[in-house]
Design an enzyme around this catalytic site. Structure first.
Site, PDB file in Angstrom:
ATOM      1  N   SER A 171       0.815  -1.222   0.000  1.00 21.10           N
ATOM      2  CA  SER A 171       0.000   0.000   0.000  1.00 21.10           C
ATOM      3  C   SER A 171       0.843   1.264   0.000  1.00 21.10           C
ATOM      4  O   SER A 171       0.442   2.291   0.539  1.00 21.10           O
ATOM      5  CB  SER A 171      -0.937  -0.002   1.211  1.00 21.10           C
ATOM      6  OG  SER A 171      -0.176  -0.046   2.407  1.00 21.10           O
ATOM      7  N   GLY A 172       2.024   1.188  -0.627  1.00 22.79           N
ATOM      8  CA  GLY A 172       2.821   2.401  -0.809  1.00 22.79           C
ATOM      9  C   GLY A 172       2.388   3.099  -2.088  1.00 22.79           C
ATOM     10  O   GLY A 172       1.318   2.814  -2.650  1.00 22.79           O
TER      11      GLY A 172
ATOM     12  N   ALA B 298       3.396   2.909  -5.179  1.00 19.23           N
ATOM     13  CA  ALA B 298       3.219   2.084  -6.382  1.00 19.23           C
ATOM     14  C   ALA B 298       1.898   1.319  -6.314  1.00 19.23           C
ATOM     15  O   ALA B 298       1.108   1.322  -7.267  1.00 19.23           O
ATOM     16  CB  ALA B 298       4.393   1.120  -6.544  1.00 19.23           C
TER      17      ALA B 298
ATOM     18  N   TYR C 147       7.887   7.255   4.666  1.00 17.69           N
ATOM     19  CA  TYR C 147       9.117   7.721   5.308  1.00 17.69           C
ATOM     20  C   TYR C 147      10.061   8.444   4.348  1.00 17.69           C
ATOM     21  O   TYR C 147      11.150   8.854   4.757  1.00 17.69           O
ATOM     22  CB  TYR C 147       9.845   6.539   5.960  1.00 17.69           C
ATOM     23  CG  TYR C 147       9.017   5.917   7.059  1.00 17.69           C
ATOM     24  CD1 TYR C 147       9.063   6.422   8.351  1.00 17.69           C
ATOM     25  CD2 TYR C 147       8.151   4.852   6.797  1.00 17.69           C
ATOM     26  CE1 TYR C 147       8.284   5.873   9.358  1.00 17.69           C
ATOM     27  CE2 TYR C 147       7.362   4.297   7.797  1.00 17.69           C
ATOM     28  CZ  TYR C 147       7.440   4.814   9.077  1.00 17.69           C
ATOM     29  OH  TYR C 147       6.655   4.285  10.070  1.00 17.69           O
TER      30      TYR C 147
ATOM     31  N   GLY D  28      13.033  13.067   1.289  1.00 16.62           N
ATOM     32  CA  GLY D  28      13.559  13.953   0.251  1.00 16.62           C
ATOM     33  C   GLY D  28      12.492  14.544  -0.632  1.00 16.62           C
ATOM     34  O   GLY D  28      11.978  15.636  -0.375  1.00 16.62           O
ATOM     35  N   GLY D  29      12.144  13.858  -1.688  1.00 15.57           N
ATOM     36  CA  GLY D  29      11.143  14.402  -2.588  1.00 15.57           C
ATOM     37  C   GLY D  29      11.017  13.565  -3.832  1.00 15.57           C
ATOM     38  O   GLY D  29      11.412  12.398  -3.859  1.00 15.57           O
TER      39      GLY D  29
ATOM     40  N   GLU E 186      19.310  18.093  -5.119  1.00  9.85           N
ATOM     41  CA  GLU E 186      19.986  17.056  -4.331  1.00  9.85           C
ATOM     42  C   GLU E 186      21.195  16.550  -5.096  1.00  9.85           C
ATOM     43  O   GLU E 186      21.355  16.830  -6.291  1.00  9.85           O
ATOM     44  CB  GLU E 186      19.015  15.910  -4.025  1.00  9.85           C
ATOM     45  CG  GLU E 186      17.912  16.342  -3.072  1.00  9.85           C
ATOM     46  CD  GLU E 186      16.960  15.207  -2.713  1.00  9.85           C
ATOM     47  OE1 GLU E 186      17.128  14.097  -3.256  1.00  9.85           O
ATOM     48  OE2 GLU E 186      16.050  15.436  -1.917  1.00  9.85           O
TER      49      GLU E 186
ATOM     50  N   HIS F 243      22.235   4.500   3.161  1.00  9.91           N
ATOM     51  CA  HIS F 243      22.184   5.911   3.537  1.00  9.91           C
ATOM     52  C   HIS F 243      23.256   6.128   4.595  1.00  9.91           C
ATOM     53  O   HIS F 243      23.377   5.318   5.519  1.00  9.91           O
ATOM     54  CB  HIS F 243      20.807   6.266   4.109  1.00  9.91           C
ATOM     55  CG  HIS F 243      20.573   7.736   4.222  1.00  9.91           C
ATOM     56  ND1 HIS F 243      21.159   8.505   5.193  1.00  9.91           N
ATOM     57  CD2 HIS F 243      19.841   8.583   3.461  1.00  9.91           C
ATOM     58  CE1 HIS F 243      20.789   9.760   5.031  1.00  9.91           C
ATOM     59  NE2 HIS F 243      19.979   9.842   3.991  1.00  9.91           N
TER      60      HIS F 243
ATOM     61  N   ARG G   7      27.337  10.166  -1.639  1.00  8.89           N
ATOM     62  CA  ARG G   7      26.716   9.353  -0.604  1.00  8.89           C
ATOM     63  C   ARG G   7      27.454   8.034  -0.346  1.00  8.89           C
ATOM     64  O   ARG G   7      27.692   7.662   0.803  1.00  8.89           O
ATOM     65  CB  ARG G   7      25.283   9.069  -1.031  1.00  8.89           C
ATOM     66  CG  ARG G   7      24.529   8.108  -0.195  1.00  8.89           C
ATOM     67  CD  ARG G   7      23.182   7.818  -0.810  1.00  8.89           C
ATOM     68  NE  ARG G   7      22.213   8.857  -0.499  1.00  8.89           N
ATOM     69  CZ  ARG G   7      20.914   8.761  -0.777  1.00  8.89           C
ATOM     70  NH1 ARG G   7      20.445   7.690  -1.387  1.00  8.89           N
ATOM     71  NH2 ARG G   7      20.083   9.709  -0.453  1.00  8.89           N
TER      72      ARG G   7
ATOM     73  N   HIS H  55      19.188   1.402   2.674  1.00  9.37           N
ATOM     74  CA  HIS H  55      18.213   2.452   2.359  1.00  9.37           C
ATOM     75  C   HIS H  55      17.337   2.095   1.170  1.00  9.37           C
ATOM     76  O   HIS H  55      16.136   2.303   1.190  1.00  9.37           O
ATOM     77  CB  HIS H  55      18.988   3.734   2.084  1.00  9.37           C
ATOM     78  CG  HIS H  55      18.134   4.944   1.865  1.00  9.37           C
ATOM     79  ND1 HIS H  55      17.135   5.312   2.733  1.00  9.37           N
ATOM     80  CD2 HIS H  55      18.138   5.882   0.880  1.00  9.37           C
ATOM     81  CE1 HIS H  55      16.556   6.422   2.290  1.00  9.37           C
ATOM     82  NE2 HIS H  55      17.126   6.783   1.161  1.00  9.37           N
TER      83      HIS H  55
ATOM     84  N   ARG I  25      21.204   4.530  -7.555  1.00  8.42           N
ATOM     85  CA  ARG I  25      19.993   5.320  -7.816  1.00  8.42           C
ATOM     86  C   ARG I  25      20.264   6.811  -7.623  1.00  8.42           C
ATOM     87  O   ARG I  25      20.854   7.221  -6.623  1.00  8.42           O
ATOM     88  CB  ARG I  25      18.898   4.876  -6.843  1.00  8.42           C
ATOM     89  CG  ARG I  25      17.615   5.668  -6.913  1.00  8.42           C
ATOM     90  CD  ARG I  25      16.681   5.211  -5.811  1.00  8.42           C
ATOM     91  NE  ARG I  25      17.203   5.515  -4.499  1.00  8.42           N
ATOM     92  CZ  ARG I  25      16.769   6.502  -3.724  1.00  8.42           C
ATOM     93  NH1 ARG I  25      15.790   7.275  -4.121  1.00  8.42           N
ATOM     94  NH2 ARG I  25      17.288   6.710  -2.524  1.00  8.42           N
TER      95      ARG I  25
ATOM     96  N   SER J 137      13.204   7.481  -7.015  1.00  7.67           N
ATOM     97  CA  SER J 137      12.457   6.257  -6.700  1.00  7.67           C
ATOM     98  C   SER J 137      10.945   6.485  -6.681  1.00  7.67           C
ATOM     99  O   SER J 137      10.181   5.670  -7.198  1.00  7.67           O
ATOM    100  CB  SER J 137      12.920   5.660  -5.374  1.00  7.67           C
ATOM    101  OG  SER J 137      12.929   6.643  -4.376  1.00  7.67           O
TER     102      SER J 137
END
Lengths: 231, 532
Positions: free
Chosen positions: B13-14, B16, B45, B48-49, B115, B236, B282, B343, B378, B383
């Site tokens: 239920s995210g 996608a 959660y 970022g964006g 970013e 992360h 990162r 992450h 990525r 994402s």
């Protein structure tokens, strides 16, 4: 024996779905909405049998259109801007706070500076739409017509005017790119709204088709006499 | 036995799963399975964006190039192009659904963030809780749709497939544990969508929520679907280290605003690893922290922003500041204990451009899927966009193709015969802990042949123990998740062992260089087939 692995039973069974009346009604409405949406989004290609060779060629070419228009009213000045490229239409509208500056964009132009090279533009709303195929094809034919007229020097349009008060006629600038041909058409908003001659009527049609894509922005169904056309 | 029939079975239920559900709801009945409550997903959660070209003064080519650069040679360019060019329209749909991204104080223009890896500002965000805002909007829409049924506390156990050979195998539905009643339900569906999110819980430290146990990938593999590139796990650099706070991410923007990474003795170590120090990429920051922790035997390092004014911290990081304060950490006065954390999984269930897996009637989207977009690393904020675009494409495929398929075969109901109630739950909790520590210590940020060999041995043993346990006892959610975690751990280890080079997120001390001649290729796993 557990049936925990992927297994099946031979033979097909039809699914007998039972729905509440509310769900059924919802489904019917949703299917109807989807159908309407789908056909609007996909569009229907226009018939090419009545087109000449040049028009058929135009339909195969890449189209880009950049429109900027502004006009004053009692409470200030409003503007709209559209950019069509890659079959995507970027739309923006807002207010012009005071006289436009002539400053050029900064060197470090970044994505958030879309149409902000003039800091006096105050964006109220911005949207992006997938250009319906049929509308884009029609725009290509209109663009071809406007370009041809320009090449024949057949455009008799008044010059653009200022856009800071109700008495100003405003300005509209349409940049068209069709294949390798590029033209810039500039005149006043009032002239396009009046459609006093054929070139102005063509500009009016082209602009109103672009304005007609997607929902209304800035609650502006018409822009000083130029409405939204649906194709 | 009763069989629950639906047209579309959506597992997860995210973003996608829900976007797909909303789009196919006009075609038929949609059942969305949520293993916890519907709001609990990785989407919620995402701090970022969402990256997207937001104006014609940005360019598709620029976003494409940034994505390819991050992907270290393994992105599929044609898929990246699809993602980037379809992105703006999909994001507009999200806005039209009621998602409120941050706007400028004057006027109605969106505030765009920038970013790492992006050459221009193109990140739409909602404060530092973008995912939660997106989830709110799409969940509200799903809740009000009469064709969508959201089933909380339903955890999928396995996909049900036809008995065809793997090339023609169809997914018929799924067996699902209803935690409310303790019973196992059998679901039959015209199409099943796997959108279960990531695999973060396979590692000891993760930024992912507790539900991220790789269920979709594990189930798809067991059913015979192809799985790709599982060696590429993004870590992360800075997750909060605190016994009462699981998976709380400290955004990288904090380093961008001047926070310094220090050892527990106060030494600022990043300058030893990269000329940009805290602003290094990162993966380098994560590797540096890992190196410091392993070298000095520390459980964490410190991220220190206490030299900045309190008002500045509160204004820039309101959610983080408030959460830390709840936990007794005032980051305006003291450093924050942090560890790198798993992450994002760049691998997943192999999907084509329509969101189809290699099995018929099985679609996939979001972090569960491998579409070819991310390559070996990525790009930040890609994402959520990937989930949106491919959920849409899968829905279009459902409308144009899947709805024309005949009804699927009826699955055999679940059979519990011969199983008993477990009296040894400690085995599950012990193995869970063991697997996660093994993955963290041996298959984490820095890998080697010897570490991977040892990890494979331990995970294989754990798999055997849990397989035996699974067949003897009634299933519980802990057992289901552990079984999936072990499956995913095995896939990661095998993929990492196979790739004899270092590239993107996969770094191995035995092959520290990138080797395009031999390894510019994807790693594909399929059950009962040799790894290729």
């Amino acid at each position: 024996m557990k049936a925990r692995k992927a297994e099946t039973v031979s033979g097909l069974h039809s699914i007998n779905r039972r729905k509440s009346p509310r769900a059924l009604l919802g489904s019917v409405l949703l299917v109807f909405a989807l159908g309407a949406c789908s056909s609007a989004n996909r569009g229907i290609s226009i018939s090419t049998k009545d087109l000449n060779a040049e028009q058929r060629k135009a339909l195969q070419q890449e189209l880009s259109i950049d429109v900027f228009t502004a006009r004053g009213f009692l409470g200030g000045s409003e503007y709209e801007r559209y950019y069509l490229g890659d079959s995507i239409l970027w739309r923006e509208c807002g207010n012009i706070s005071s006289k436009r500056s002539s400053e050029t964009p900064a060197d470090s132009l970044e994505g958030d500076q879309f149409l902000k090279e003039d800091q006096n533009l105050k964006i109220r709303e911005r949207r992006v739409e997938q250009m319906p195929e049929r509308a884009e094809q029609n725009l290509k034919l209109m663009a071809l017509k406007l370009i041809d007229r320009e090449e024949r020097d057949d455009s008799q349009t008044p010059p653009p005017g200022p856009f800071y008060s109700l008495a100003d006629p405003g300005m509209i600038e349409i940049k068209i790119g069709l294949g390798s041909k590029h033209r810039i058409l500039i005149t006043s908003v009032d002239a396009v709204a009046d459609k006093a001659n054929a070139p102005l009527a063509d500009m009016h049609t082209l602009f109103s088709v672009i304005r007609g894509v997607g929902p209304t922005i800035c609650d502006s169904k018409t822009f000083f006499g130029i409405s939204r056309s649906r194709i | 036995m009763h069989i629950n029939r639906t047209d579309f079975l959506v597992i997860g239920s995210g973003i996608a799963g829900l976007v797909y559900a909303l789009k196919v709801a006009s075609l038929g009945k949609v059942t969305v399975l949520c293993k916890s409550i519907p709001t609990e997903s990785s989407t919620r959660y995402a701090q970022g964006g969402i990256a997207s070209v937001n104006s014609p003064l940005d360019s598709f080519q620029s976003h494409i190039q940034d994505t390819l650069d991050a992907g270290a040679g393994l992105c599929h360019e044609e898929v990246v192009e699809l993602l980037v060019k379809e992105g703006p329209i999909r994001v507009q749909e999200l806005i039209d659904l009621g998602t409120n991204f941050d706007k400028e104080e004057i006027g109605g223009d969106y505030k765009l963030g920038r970013e790492g890896g992006h050459s221009v500002r193109r990140i739409l965000h909602a404060g530092d809780a973008t995912g939660a805002e997106i989830q709110r909007a799409i969940l509200a829409e799903a809740n009000s749709n009469p064709n969508i049924e959201l089933m909380a506390n339903h955890i999928a156990i396995d996909l049900i497939t036809s008995k065809h050979a793997i090339e023609n195998r169809e997914v018929l539905g799924a067996y699902v544990l209803d935690e409310n009643s303790g019973s196992v339900k059998t679901f039959s569906a015209k199409c099943t969508m796997l959108a279960t999110g990531g695999v973060g819980k396979v590692y000891l430290y993760t930024s992912n929520p507790v539900v991220a146990t790789g269920d979709g990938i594990a189930m798809a593999y067991r059913a015979g679907a192809q799985i790709a590139n599982m060696e590429f796990i993004q870590f992360h650099p800075t997750c909060l280290y605190h016994p009462q706070a699981h998976s709380f991410l400290i955004t990288e923007a904090m380093r961008g605003e001047g926070a310094v990474l220090k050892r527990r003795d106060g030494y600022a170590f990043m300058k030893e690893y990269h000329q940009k120090a805290e602003l290094a990429p990162r993966d380098i920051v994560a590797r540096a922290i890992d190196d410091q922790m392993k070298r000095f035997g520390d459980d964490f390092v410190h991220l220190d922003i206490s030299h900045k004014p309190r008002d500045f911290i509160v204004e820039h990081f309101p959610t983080i500041f408030a959460r830390l304060l709840e936990l007794g950490i005032d980051c305006s006065k003291e450093p924050i204990p942090v560890v790198p954390a798993a992450h994002y999984c760049c691998g997943g269930v192999l999907s084509d451009q329509r969101g189809r897996s290699s099995l018929h009637r099985l679609s996939t989207a979001g972090e569960t899927a491998w579409t070819g977009v991310h390559g070996a690393n990525r790009l930040a904020s890609n994402s959520l966009l990937e989930a949106l675009v491919f959920a849409h494409r899968a829905a279009v495929d459902a409308e144009e193709n899947i709805m024309n398929l005949p009804e699927p075969e009826s699955p055999e109901p679940w059979d519990n015969l011969g199983t008993g109630q477990s009296t040894e739950e400690v085995l599950v909790s012990h193995t869970w802990d063991e697997v996660r520590r093994t993955m963290w210590n041996l298959v984490g940020i820095v890998r080697s042949n010897s570490r991977l060999t040892l990890a494979q041995r331990r995970v294989t043993r754990a798999a055997e123990e849990i397989r035996d346990y699974y067949w003897r006892f009634r299933v519980t959610s802990d057992l289901i998740e552990l079984r999936n975690l072990i499956q995913v751990a095995d896939l990661i280890i095998r993929s990492a062992s196979f790739r004899k080079e270092s590239r993107g997120l996969h770094y191995t001390a035995d092959y520290p260089q990138r080797d395009d001649e031999h390894w510019k290729r994807d790693t594909i796993l399929q059950k009962d087939r040799p790894l290729s």
